[in-house]
Design an enzyme around this catalytic site. Structure first.
Site, PDB file in Angstrom:
ATOM      1  N   SER A 118       0.709  -1.161  -0.078  1.00 58.07           N
ATOM      2  CA  SER A 118      -0.034  -0.005   0.145  1.00 58.07           C
ATOM      3  C   SER A 118       0.776   1.182   0.012  1.00 58.07           C
ATOM      4  O   SER A 118       1.647   1.396  -0.751  1.00 58.07           O
ATOM      5  CB  SER A 118      -0.920   0.039   0.903  1.00 58.07           C
ATOM      6  OG  SER A 118      -1.678   1.122   1.098  1.00 58.07           O
ATOM      7  N   HIS A 119       0.694   2.186   1.019  1.00 54.66           N
ATOM      8  CA  HIS A 119       1.481   3.492   1.118  1.00 54.66           C
ATOM      9  C   HIS A 119       2.734   3.436   1.732  1.00 54.66           C
ATOM     10  O   HIS A 119       3.371   4.282   1.877  1.00 54.66           O
ATOM     11  CB  HIS A 119       0.443   4.359   2.160  1.00 54.66           C
ATOM     12  CG  HIS A 119       0.106   3.754   3.477  1.00 54.66           C
ATOM     13  ND1 HIS A 119      -0.652   2.597   3.351  1.00 54.66           N
ATOM     14  CD2 HIS A 119       0.667   3.935   4.492  1.00 54.66           C
ATOM     15  CE1 HIS A 119      -0.749   2.300   4.745  1.00 54.66           C
ATOM     16  NE2 HIS A 119      -0.092   2.947   5.203  1.00 54.66           N
ATOM     17  N   LYS A 131      -1.779  -9.984  -0.723  1.00 57.11           N
ATOM     18  CA  LYS A 131      -3.082 -10.401   0.127  1.00 57.11           C
ATOM     19  C   LYS A 131      -3.774 -10.971  -0.982  1.00 57.11           C
ATOM     20  O   LYS A 131      -3.413 -10.839  -2.064  1.00 57.11           O
ATOM     21  CB  LYS A 131      -3.737  -8.945   0.701  1.00 57.11           C
ATOM     22  CG  LYS A 131      -4.339  -7.989  -0.448  1.00 57.11           C
ATOM     23  CD  LYS A 131      -4.934  -7.166   0.288  1.00 57.11           C
ATOM     24  CE  LYS A 131      -5.792  -6.053  -0.584  1.00 57.11           C
ATOM     25  NZ  LYS A 131      -6.619  -5.040  -0.049  1.00 57.11           N
ATOM     26  N   ASP A 282      -2.248   6.456  -3.428  1.00 57.49           N
ATOM     27  CA  ASP A 282      -1.051   6.031  -2.943  1.00 57.49           C
ATOM     28  C   ASP A 282      -0.566   4.845  -3.612  1.00 57.49           C
ATOM     29  O   ASP A 282      -0.899   4.827  -4.816  1.00 57.49           O
ATOM     30  CB  ASP A 282      -1.682   5.452  -1.281  1.00 57.49           C
ATOM     31  CG  ASP A 282      -2.584   4.112  -1.739  1.00 57.49           C
ATOM     32  OD1 ASP A 282      -3.115   4.139  -2.624  1.00 57.49           O
ATOM     33  OD2 ASP A 282      -2.340   3.051  -0.675  1.00 57.49           O
ATOM     34  N   ASP A 284      -0.890   1.462  -4.077  1.00 57.50           N
ATOM     35  CA  ASP A 284      -1.753   0.702  -4.880  1.00 57.50           C
ATOM     36  C   ASP A 284      -3.197   1.380  -5.351  1.00 57.50           C
ATOM     37  O   ASP A 284      -4.068   0.558  -5.790  1.00 57.50           O
ATOM     38  CB  ASP A 284      -2.131  -0.544  -4.080  1.00 57.50           C
ATOM     39  CG  ASP A 284      -2.639  -0.477  -2.681  1.00 57.50           C
ATOM     40  OD1 ASP A 284      -2.457   0.845  -2.168  1.00 57.50           O
ATOM     41  OD2 ASP A 284      -3.457  -1.255  -2.362  1.00 57.50           O
ATOM     42  N   ASP A 286      -5.551   2.750  -4.039  1.00 54.61           N
ATOM     43  CA  ASP A 286      -7.086   2.734  -2.972  1.00 54.61           C
ATOM     44  C   ASP A 286      -7.028   3.980  -2.099  1.00 54.61           C
ATOM     45  O   ASP A 286      -8.439   4.183  -1.571  1.00 54.61           O
ATOM     46  CB  ASP A 286      -7.177   1.245  -2.393  1.00 54.61           C
ATOM     47  CG  ASP A 286      -6.001   1.105  -1.333  1.00 54.61           C
ATOM     48  OD1 ASP A 286      -5.098   1.817  -1.287  1.00 54.61           O
ATOM     49  OD2 ASP A 286      -6.048   0.010  -0.663  1.00 54.61           O
ATOM     50  N   ARG A 287      -6.295   4.488  -1.873  1.00 54.06           N
ATOM     51  CA  ARG A 287      -6.356   5.722  -0.886  1.00 54.06           C
ATOM     52  C   ARG A 287      -6.582   7.092  -1.828  1.00 54.06           C
ATOM     53  O   ARG A 287      -5.828   6.963  -2.925  1.00 54.06           O
ATOM     54  CB  ARG A 287      -5.190   5.853  -0.013  1.00 54.06           C
ATOM     55  CG  ARG A 287      -5.083   4.717   0.978  1.00 54.06           C
ATOM     56  CD  ARG A 287      -3.961   5.091   1.844  1.00 54.06           C
ATOM     57  NE  ARG A 287      -3.975   3.965   3.133  1.00 54.06           N
ATOM     58  CZ  ARG A 287      -3.432   4.040   4.128  1.00 54.06           C
ATOM     59  NH1 ARG A 287      -3.048   5.226   4.498  1.00 54.06           N
ATOM     60  NH2 ARG A 287      -3.483   2.910   5.120  1.00 54.06           N
ATOM     61  N   THR A 350     -11.595  -1.080  11.907  1.00 52.03           N
ATOM     62  CA  THR A 350     -10.803  -0.651  10.936  1.00 52.03           C
ATOM     63  C   THR A 350     -10.521  -1.889   9.888  1.00 52.03           C
ATOM     64  O   THR A 350     -10.130  -2.799  10.354  1.00 52.03           O
ATOM     65  CB  THR A 350      -9.336  -0.164  11.584  1.00 52.03           C
ATOM     66  OG1 THR A 350      -9.805   1.016  12.331  1.00 52.03           O
ATOM     67  CG2 THR A 350      -8.251   0.123  10.626  1.00 52.03           C
ATOM     68  N   GLU A 369     -13.291   5.597   5.290  1.00 54.76           N
ATOM     69  CA  GLU A 369     -12.281   5.216   6.416  1.00 54.76           C
ATOM     70  C   GLU A 369     -11.447   6.429   6.657  1.00 54.76           C
ATOM     71  O   GLU A 369     -11.268   7.306   5.426  1.00 54.76           O
ATOM     72  CB  GLU A 369     -11.316   3.965   6.344  1.00 54.76           C
ATOM     73  CG  GLU A 369     -12.419   2.789   6.395  1.00 54.76           C
ATOM     74  CD  GLU A 369     -10.972   1.707   6.448  1.00 54.76           C
ATOM     75  OE1 GLU A 369     -10.962   1.269   7.520  1.00 54.76           O
ATOM     76  OE2 GLU A 369     -10.520   1.461   5.352  1.00 54.76           O
ATOM     77  N   GLU A 370     -11.095   6.965   7.776  1.00 54.84           N
ATOM     78  CA  GLU A 370     -10.473   7.988   8.108  1.00 54.84           C
ATOM     79  C   GLU A 370      -8.926   8.160   7.527  1.00 54.84           C
ATOM     80  O   GLU A 370      -8.184   8.902   7.135  1.00 54.84           O
ATOM     81  CB  GLU A 370      -9.985   8.276   9.705  1.00 54.84           C
ATOM     82  CG  GLU A 370      -9.569   6.975  10.367  1.00 54.84           C
ATOM     83  CD  GLU A 370      -8.305   6.366  10.058  1.00 54.84           C
ATOM     84  OE1 GLU A 370      -7.648   6.982   9.740  1.00 54.84           O
ATOM     85  OE2 GLU A 370      -8.395   5.282  10.066  1.00 54.84           O
ATOM     86  N   LYS A 382     -11.530  -0.085  -1.318  1.00 54.44           N
ATOM     87  CA  LYS A 382     -11.489   1.554  -1.313  1.00 54.44           C
ATOM     88  C   LYS A 382     -10.973   1.990  -2.740  1.00 54.44           C
ATOM     89  O   LYS A 382      -9.904   1.171  -3.394  1.00 54.44           O
ATOM     90  CB  LYS A 382     -11.046   2.009  -0.331  1.00 54.44           C
ATOM     91  CG  LYS A 382      -9.582   1.677  -0.033  1.00 54.44           C
ATOM     92  CD  LYS A 382      -9.231   2.297   1.420  1.00 54.44           C
ATOM     93  CE  LYS A 382      -7.852   2.176   1.787  1.00 54.44           C
ATOM     94  NZ  LYS A 382      -7.623   0.917   2.391  1.00 54.44           N
TER      95      LYS A 382
HETATM   96  C1  G16 Z   1      -5.379  -0.573   5.102  1.00 54.90           C
HETATM   97  C2  G16 Z   1      -6.935  -1.171   5.311  1.00 54.90           C
HETATM   98  C3  G16 Z   1      -7.768  -0.038   5.519  1.00 54.90           C
HETATM   99  C4  G16 Z   1      -7.232   0.443   7.039  1.00 54.90           C
HETATM  100  C5  G16 Z   1      -5.704   1.169   6.675  1.00 54.90           C
HETATM  101  C6  G16 Z   1      -5.060   1.446   8.092  1.00 54.90           C
HETATM  102  O1  G16 Z   1      -5.335   0.327   4.306  1.00 54.90           O
HETATM  103  O2  G16 Z   1      -7.152  -1.755   4.228  1.00 54.90           O
HETATM  104  O3  G16 Z   1      -8.965  -0.625   5.713  1.00 54.90           O
HETATM  105  O4  G16 Z   1      -7.738   1.904   7.258  1.00 54.90           O
HETATM  106  O5  G16 Z   1      -4.885  -0.078   6.342  1.00 54.90           O
HETATM  107  O6  G16 Z   1      -4.997   0.520   8.799  1.00 54.90           O
HETATM  108  P1  G16 Z   1      -3.974   0.707  10.244  1.00 54.90           P
HETATM  109  O7  G16 Z   1      -4.426   1.709  11.049  1.00 54.90           O
HETATM  110  O8  G16 Z   1      -4.337  -0.422  11.015  1.00 54.90           O
HETATM  111  O9  G16 Z   1      -2.671   0.948   9.761  1.00 54.90           O
HETATM  112  P2  G16 Z   1      -4.251   0.073   3.103  1.00 54.90           P
HETATM  113  O10 G16 Z   1      -4.321   1.446   2.207  1.00 54.90           O
HETATM  114  O11 G16 Z   1      -2.874   0.046   3.799  1.00 54.90           O
HETATM  115  O12 G16 Z   1      -4.408  -1.227   2.608  1.00 54.90           O
END
Ligand code: G16
Length: 547
Positions: A118-119, A131, A282, A284, A286-287, A350, A369-370, A382
């Site tokens: 991801s990010h 995943k 980000d 991948d 999704d953000r 979350t 989500e935040e 997302k």
């Molecule tokens: C992932 C999940 C999200 C979650 C985020 C933050 O995002 O898909 O649903 O809100 O992690 O998670 P944490 O607060 O546990 O670090 P991504 O964009 O990293 O796949």
């Protein structure tokens, strides 16, 4: 096709976190490590699938980070050896997370492997991740991820086909016995899905009439598709999408679209030459981050505005929404929209995986989500580009600026002042101790002061899925001060080093008067850090990132 069985000692640390298995790249590169996870996932999938799922496509895509290509070849070989008959690989190996979800759904695949951290930054010294997504296109639910983990702990061998690498940079098909590996154009299915929701002609006319924007793809997976849709289809000026070429190390950047890591875009949007709209996505894809001129839209407000405006501004939602959902720490701004529109509003833990059942059951259309994630039931992830197209549609229809849209929203509904503080790289033991102590003290906290407010309820969030009745407990500690204020504390489930403590502060004001968010939350921030004894436990109490 020859199949080899490789023996190894089981790995004990392959439990997927909030979103898949994420580790340091080097760690992933150790012998057998990735293959073990793939075989464990395939074994787990076998437990949940009957019939001829091996005939349906298995989709593979990644965010393009270092080790993406080698990992794809490994998945192909293990999947072939396990009997998959149709393996679909995104050409170049790059396909965003929402894009992969779109392909899984469109192609009626049995599922897919997504290679992404991801990010998190990419490269030999940084992070890698994998995943598994199920047939609805969404992340595997907890019962599947737990089954993967259980399999991995016992696994002593995996199967691998001894075949040559597939050329993933050329669209086409290769047969291995009766099995087919198809390298497909990553832009096609996802574009069609987005086109079915958004009025591309209206948006193209909007750009033609002089609308300007900047999209920062951060050298990650959204680059090619954002260029394709925003510049080629909608006709935005060349150069509107920057950093569009995916790079294995994201150009040395941290591909996290927030005010800290998308600094160049922030600087532009706060300068005299800012375009009308700014956005970033980000690693991948999704953000997303949404910006106006000198204006940051918090993810909670973005979700609330999209939910409020979807029916009137976005073609695909003109019949209205079936409901909305947000993760527990996300600002409750969207709850007010749901109340006003008579929609159901779900509060989940979350992790995007918790929205899947609700969407499959038709209970909610838009979720958020935040952590800079917004999306809808068009896919089961997302979707950063979707959020950008939502905002473009709202801007085009209302003819207002980003700031005007949000301020109008606050005047109508009131404002939730909101901040998330990330305390990163904490030593694991004291971080766990802080949470354990807080958990133990919850009953005694009720009635105590937290800054200017009094705690009216304190609990550890637990969620019962309304569809399958599964229970997820210990999902974040909530300190609630009536309707006015709330603090949430939890440890991140996506980090790869030490612990990251996230503290989410929120305060509601029914009358929006334009106060500064820092002023509104300052007292509570100080009081919370004292309550948690942050300085004492960690030597300092300043957050590393505030979003
Ligand atoms: C992932 C999940 C999200 C979650 C985020 C933050 O995002 O898909 O649903 O809100 O992690 O998670 P944490 O607060 O546990 O670090 P991504 O964009 O990293 O796949």
């Amino acid at each position: 096709m020859e199949i080899e069985t490789i023996k190894f000692s089981p790995f004990k640390d392959q439990r997927p976190g909030t979103s898949g298995l994420r580790k340091k790249t080097k760690y992933f590169m150790q012998e057998h490590y990735l293959e073990s996870f793939i075989q464990a996932a395939i074994n787990a999938v076998r437990l949940f699938n009957q019939g001829d799922y091996l005939q349906a496509p298995l989709v593979i895509g990644g965010d393009g980070r270092y080790y993406n290509d080698q990992a794809i070849q490994k998945i192909i070989k293990v999947a072939l050896a396990n009997g998959y008959q149709h393996i679909m690989v995104a050409c170049t190996g790059v396909l965003s997370t929402p894009g992969t979800s779109a392909v899984i759904r469109t192609q009626k695949a049995s599922g897919g492997f997504l290679l992404t951290a991801s990010h998190n930054p990419g490269g030999m010294e940084h992070d890698f991740g994998i995943k598994y997504n199920i047939a609805n296109g969404g992340p595997a639910p907890e019962k599947v991820t737990e089954a993967i983990y259980a399999q991995s702990k016992e696994l002593t061998e995996y199967k691998v086909a001894t075949v040559a690498d597939v050329d993933i940079n050329k669209i086409g098909e290769t047969m291995f016995g009766s099995a087919r590996v198809e390298v497909f154009d990553a832009l096609v299915d996802y574009t069609k899905v987005l086109e079915s929701l958004f009025d591309f002609e209206m948006l193209a006319a909007f750009f033609k009439n002089g609308f300007t924007m900047r999209f920062d793809a951060m050298h990650a997976a959204t680059g090619p598709i954002a260029k394709h849709i925003i510049e080629r289809i909608l006709g935005a000026a060349p150069g509107t999408v920057v950093r569009a070429n995916p790079l294995p190390d994201f150009g040395g950047l941290h591909p996290d679209p927030n005010q800290v890591h998308a600094k160049e875009l922030m600087d532009l949007m706060w300068s005299g030459s800012a375009p009308m709209f700014g956005a970033a996505s980000d690693g991948d894809g999704d953000r997303n981050m949404i910006l106006g001129q000198k204006f940051f839209v918090s993810p909670g407000d973005s979700l609330a505005v999209i939910a409020d405006q979807a029916a009137s501004c976005i073609r695909g939602y003109s019949k209205g929404l079936s409901g909305v959902a947000r993760s527990m720490p996300t600002s409750r701004a969207v709850d007010l929209v749901a109340k006003a529109q008579g929609l159901s509003c779900y509060e989940t833990p979350t992790g995007w995986k918790y929205f899947g059942n609700l969407m499959d059951a038709g209970r909610c259309t838009v979720c958020g989500e935040e952590s800079f994630g917004t999306g809808s039931d068009h896919v089961r992830e997302k979707d950063g580009l979707w959020a950008v197209l939502c905002w473009l549609s709202i801007l085009a229809k209302t003819k207002l600026s980003v700031a005007e849209i949000v301020q109008r929203h606050w005047r109508k509904y009131g404002r939730y002042y909101y901040q998330r503080h990330d305390h990163e790289g904490l030593a694991l033991e004291p971080a766990n101790e802080v949470i354990a102590k807080l958990r133990a003290s919850l009953p005694s906290l009720v009635g105590q002061k937290l800054g200017a407010f009094t705690i009216s309820a304190a609990d550890d969030f637990s969620y019962t899925d309304p569809i399958d009745s599964s229970v997820s407990s210990k999902q974040g500690i909530r300190l609630i001060c009536g309707e006015d204020e709330r603090v949430v504390i939890r440890l991140s489930g996506t980090g790869t080093e030490g612990a990251t403590m996230r503290i989410y502060y929120e305060r509601f004001c029914a009358r929006y008067e334009g106060a500064k968010v820092e002023d509104m939350l300052g007292d509570t921030v100080r009081a919370t850090k004292e309550l948690l004894k942050m300085k004492e436990m960690f030597g300092h109490d300043e957050p590393d990132v505030i979003t």
